[in-house]
Design a protein around this motif. Structure first.
Motif, PDB file in Angstrom:
ATOM      1  N   LEU A   1    -113.868 -57.250  56.832  1.00 31.17           N
ATOM      2  CA  LEU A   1    -113.770 -57.526  58.267  1.00 31.17           C
ATOM      3  C   LEU A   1    -112.408 -57.165  58.830  1.00 31.17           C
ATOM      4  O   LEU A   1    -112.300 -56.533  59.884  1.00 31.17           O
ATOM      5  CB  LEU A   1    -114.023 -59.015  58.530  1.00 31.17           C
ATOM      6  N   LEU A   2    -111.344 -57.592  58.105  1.00 27.75           N
ATOM      7  CA  LEU A   2    -110.002 -57.513  58.678  1.00 27.75           C
ATOM      8  C   LEU A   2    -108.952 -57.456  57.582  1.00 27.75           C
ATOM      9  O   LEU A   2    -109.052 -58.179  56.582  1.00 27.75           O
ATOM     10  CB  LEU A   2    -109.764 -58.754  59.553  1.00 27.75           C
ATOM     11  N   THR A   3    -107.949 -56.600  57.765  1.00 27.92           N
ATOM     12  CA  THR A   3    -106.763 -56.621  56.906  1.00 27.92           C
ATOM     13  C   THR A   3    -105.544 -56.878  57.782  1.00 27.92           C
ATOM     14  O   THR A   3    -105.457 -56.374  58.911  1.00 27.92           O
ATOM     15  CB  THR A   3    -106.563 -55.307  56.128  1.00 27.92           C
ATOM     16  N   ILE A   4    -104.606 -57.671  57.251  1.00 31.56           N
ATOM     17  CA  ILE A   4    -103.381 -58.009  57.971  1.00 31.56           C
ATOM     18  C   ILE A   4    -102.199 -57.779  57.036  1.00 31.56           C
ATOM     19  O   ILE A   4    -102.140 -58.354  55.945  1.00 31.56           O
ATOM     20  CB  ILE A   4    -103.386 -59.470  58.445  1.00 31.56           C
ATOM     21  N   GLN A   5    -101.257 -56.956  57.471  1.00 33.53           N
ATOM     22  CA  GLN A   5    -100.049 -56.685  56.693  1.00 33.53           C
ATOM     23  C   GLN A   5     -98.830 -57.231  57.433  1.00 33.53           C
ATOM     24  O   GLN A   5     -98.688 -57.001  58.637  1.00 33.53           O
ATOM     25  CB  GLN A   5     -99.889 -55.188  56.470  1.00 33.53           C
ATOM     26  N   VAL A   6     -97.989 -57.947  56.709  1.00 29.07           N
ATOM     27  CA  VAL A   6     -96.758 -58.486  57.285  1.00 29.07           C
ATOM     28  C   VAL A   6     -95.579 -57.882  56.531  1.00 29.07           C
ATOM     29  O   VAL A   6     -95.386 -58.152  55.345  1.00 29.07           O
ATOM     30  CB  VAL A   6     -96.724 -60.022  57.219  1.00 29.07           C
ATOM     31  N   ASP A   7     -94.813 -57.048  57.214  1.00 29.62           N
ATOM     32  CA  ASP A   7     -93.667 -56.334  56.630  1.00 29.62           C
ATOM     33  C   ASP A   7     -94.027 -55.731  55.276  1.00 29.62           C
ATOM     34  O   ASP A   7     -93.347 -55.940  54.260  1.00 29.62           O
ATOM     35  CB  ASP A   7     -92.448 -57.246  56.515  1.00 29.62           C
TER      36      ASP A   7
ATOM     37  N   ILE B   1    -108.419 -60.016  54.323  1.00 34.47           N
ATOM     38  CA  ILE B   1    -107.321 -59.900  53.364  1.00 34.47           C
ATOM     39  C   ILE B   1    -106.002 -59.830  54.125  1.00 34.47           C
ATOM     40  O   ILE B   1    -105.887 -59.084  55.101  1.00 34.47           O
ATOM     41  CB  ILE B   1    -107.453 -58.648  52.480  1.00 34.47           C
ATOM     42  N   TYR B   2    -105.025 -60.620  53.688  1.00 29.59           N
ATOM     43  CA  TYR B   2    -103.701 -60.551  54.307  1.00 29.59           C
ATOM     44  C   TYR B   2    -102.635 -60.555  53.218  1.00 29.59           C
ATOM     45  O   TYR B   2    -102.863 -61.021  52.096  1.00 29.59           O
ATOM     46  CB  TYR B   2    -103.480 -61.701  55.288  1.00 29.59           C
ATOM     47  N   GLY B   3    -101.468 -60.032  53.550  1.00 31.25           N
ATOM     48  CA  GLY B   3    -100.407 -60.013  52.547  1.00 31.25           C
ATOM     49  C   GLY B   3     -99.044 -59.745  53.150  1.00 31.25           C
ATOM     50  O   GLY B   3     -98.918 -59.085  54.188  1.00 31.25           O
ATOM     51  N   MET B   4     -98.034 -60.269  52.471  1.00 24.33           N
ATOM     52  CA  MET B   4     -96.635 -60.128  52.875  1.00 24.33           C
ATOM     53  C   MET B   4     -95.896 -59.235  51.880  1.00 24.33           C
ATOM     54  O   MET B   4     -96.040 -59.397  50.666  1.00 24.33           O
ATOM     55  CB  MET B   4     -95.994 -61.530  52.923  1.00 24.33           C
TER      56      MET B   4
ATOM     57  N   MET C   1     -95.257 -73.448  48.234  1.00 22.17           N
ATOM     58  CA  MET C   1     -95.492 -73.847  49.612  1.00 22.17           C
ATOM     59  C   MET C   1     -94.319 -73.573  50.549  1.00 22.17           C
ATOM     60  O   MET C   1     -94.423 -73.811  51.752  1.00 22.17           O
ATOM     61  CB  MET C   1     -95.847 -75.332  49.658  1.00 22.17           C
ATOM     62  N   VAL C   2     -93.216 -73.068  50.019  1.00 25.16           N
ATOM     63  CA  VAL C   2     -92.109 -72.662  50.895  1.00 25.16           C
ATOM     64  C   VAL C   2     -92.539 -71.471  51.745  1.00 25.16           C
ATOM     65  O   VAL C   2     -92.109 -71.315  52.892  1.00 25.16           O
ATOM     66  CB  VAL C   2     -90.859 -72.319  50.065  1.00 25.16           C
ATOM     67  N   HIS C   3     -93.410 -70.638  51.199  1.00 16.81           N
ATOM     68  CA  HIS C   3     -93.739 -69.364  51.824  1.00 16.81           C
ATOM     69  C   HIS C   3     -94.912 -69.482  52.801  1.00 16.81           C
ATOM     70  O   HIS C   3     -95.907 -70.159  52.541  1.00 16.81           O
ATOM     71  CB  HIS C   3     -94.031 -68.327  50.739  1.00 16.81           C
ATOM     72  N   SER C   4     -94.769 -68.789  53.908  1.00 18.70           N
ATOM     73  CA  SER C   4     -95.709 -68.927  55.021  1.00 18.70           C
ATOM     74  C   SER C   4     -97.139 -68.538  54.659  1.00 18.70           C
ATOM     75  O   SER C   4     -98.088 -69.152  55.140  1.00 18.70           O
ATOM     76  CB  SER C   4     -95.231 -68.079  56.203  1.00 18.70           C
ATOM     77  N   GLY C   5     -97.293 -67.520  53.829  1.00 21.93           N
ATOM     78  CA  GLY C   5     -98.636 -67.104  53.446  1.00 21.93           C
ATOM     79  C   GLY C   5     -99.382 -68.167  52.669  1.00 21.93           C
ATOM     80  O   GLY C   5    -100.615 -68.303  52.794  1.00 21.93           O
ATOM     81  N   VAL C   6     -98.657 -68.941  51.875  1.00 15.42           N
ATOM     82  CA  VAL C   6     -99.259 -70.036  51.103  1.00 15.42           C
ATOM     83  C   VAL C   6     -99.564 -71.211  52.034  1.00 15.42           C
ATOM     84  O   VAL C   6    -100.614 -71.846  51.942  1.00 15.42           O
ATOM     85  CB  VAL C   6     -98.323 -70.475  49.962  1.00 15.42           C
TER      86      VAL C   6
ATOM     87  N   PHE D   1    -102.125 -62.393  49.669  1.00 17.79           N
ATOM     88  CA  PHE D   1    -101.198 -61.940  48.631  1.00 17.79           C
ATOM     89  C   PHE D   1     -99.771 -62.269  49.043  1.00 17.79           C
ATOM     90  O   PHE D   1     -99.341 -61.899  50.140  1.00 17.79           O
ATOM     91  CB  PHE D   1    -101.311 -60.434  48.401  1.00 17.79           C
ATOM     92  N   VAL D   2     -99.041 -62.953  48.163  1.00 11.11           N
ATOM     93  CA  VAL D   2     -97.630 -63.224  48.430  1.00 11.11           C
ATOM     94  C   VAL D   2     -96.790 -62.025  47.988  1.00 11.11           C
ATOM     95  O   VAL D   2     -97.239 -61.177  47.228  1.00 11.11           O
ATOM     96  CB  VAL D   2     -97.165 -64.508  47.713  1.00 11.11           C
ATOM     97  N   GLY D   3     -95.561 -61.980  48.451  1.00  9.68           N
ATOM     98  CA  GLY D   3     -94.680 -60.863  48.142  1.00  9.68           C
ATOM     99  C   GLY D   3     -93.796 -61.119  46.935  1.00  9.68           C
ATOM    100  O   GLY D   3     -93.774 -62.219  46.371  1.00  9.68           O
TER     101      GLY D   3
END
Length: 244
Positions: free
Chosen positions: A140-146, A115-118, A55-60, A45-47
């Protein structure tokens, strides 16, 4: 007994597991087989109001790299943070390997979801995991960035269907990430850690990001374009994927 007689009488030679056709060919009788095993599912998920393909954004960028290094056996897709229900439906569709419109207990057990998201995407990461918990589907795993909580959302409490969870955050500026996540059930969920990054003295260039983000969300943007953070995110995801 000749072939013609077999066809006329319609007798099936089960012990040989073949079907005899008038064209003279024999074809194995295929026994029922298990449905195809689903791929490992990675949802990002992007913020903010970022497009899922920006593609500027790291999650993409991360998703694109995962697709490149794992061309089979892994499904990777990024969603806008307002498209959580789309992501939910996509997951259910992939897990429904027999295509009967419902998920059996066996199909749910075959789920391997990351699942990961910013930013707001971090909040949606937890919300999607909670929806899957209601479906009795493991994550399995969730990752949250800020991670920044949306209205009426709690991005701090990790539901019990999640095996492992990790949180990367910074605590400066107007937009600050969730500083601490915790498990609803510590016996079922391992919190890998809450890792703080300080950008006041760390020079991170985010030249490709819009100027207003670099000005009004300076530190929040820096953690998004910090290659050290996203290398750790990719490493954590990669540990759950089949060999590249």
């Amino acid at each position: 007994m000749g072939m013609g007689e077999l066809i006329r009488t319609g007798i099936l030679v089960c012990t040989a597991l073949v079907v005899m056709r008038q064209d003279g060919l024999t074809h194995p009788v295929t026994a029922p087989v298990n449905a195809t095993k689903p791929p490992v599912i990675v949802v990002g998920f992007v913020g903010g109001f970022v497009a899922h393909d920006n593609m500027v954004h790291s999650g993409v960028q991360l998703a694109a790299h995962l697709r490149e290094t794992h061309p089979s056996g892994v499904f990777v897709k990024v969603f806008e943070n307002r498209r959580r229900e789309n992501a939910h439906r996509e997951i259910l569709k992939i897990l429904d390997t027999d295509h009967d419109g419902t998920l059996s207990d066996e199909e749910k057990k075959e789920a391997h979801i990351i699942i990961y998201g910013m930013s707001w995407g971090g909040s949606e990461t937890v919300s999607l995991a909670k929806e899957l918990d209601k479906d009795h589907i493991p994550v399995l795993l969730t990752i949250q960035v800020d991670s920044v909580a949306k209205m009426r959302q709690n991005d701090r409490m990790i539901p019990a269907n999640v095996g492992e969870a990790v949180n990367f955050y910074q605590s400066n500026g107007l937009l600050r990430g969730q500083p601490k996540i915790r498990a609803a059930d510590e016996k079922r969920t391992r919190i890998i850690g809450n890792f703080r990054f300080d950008y006041k003295s760390k020079n991170i260039k985010c030249d490709k990001y819009p100027w207003f983000l670099r000005v009004f969300a300076k530190y929040h943007t820096k953690i998004e374009c910090d290659t050290e953070v996203w290398s750790q995110v990719e490493s954590l995801i990669g540990s759950k994927l089949p060999p590249a």
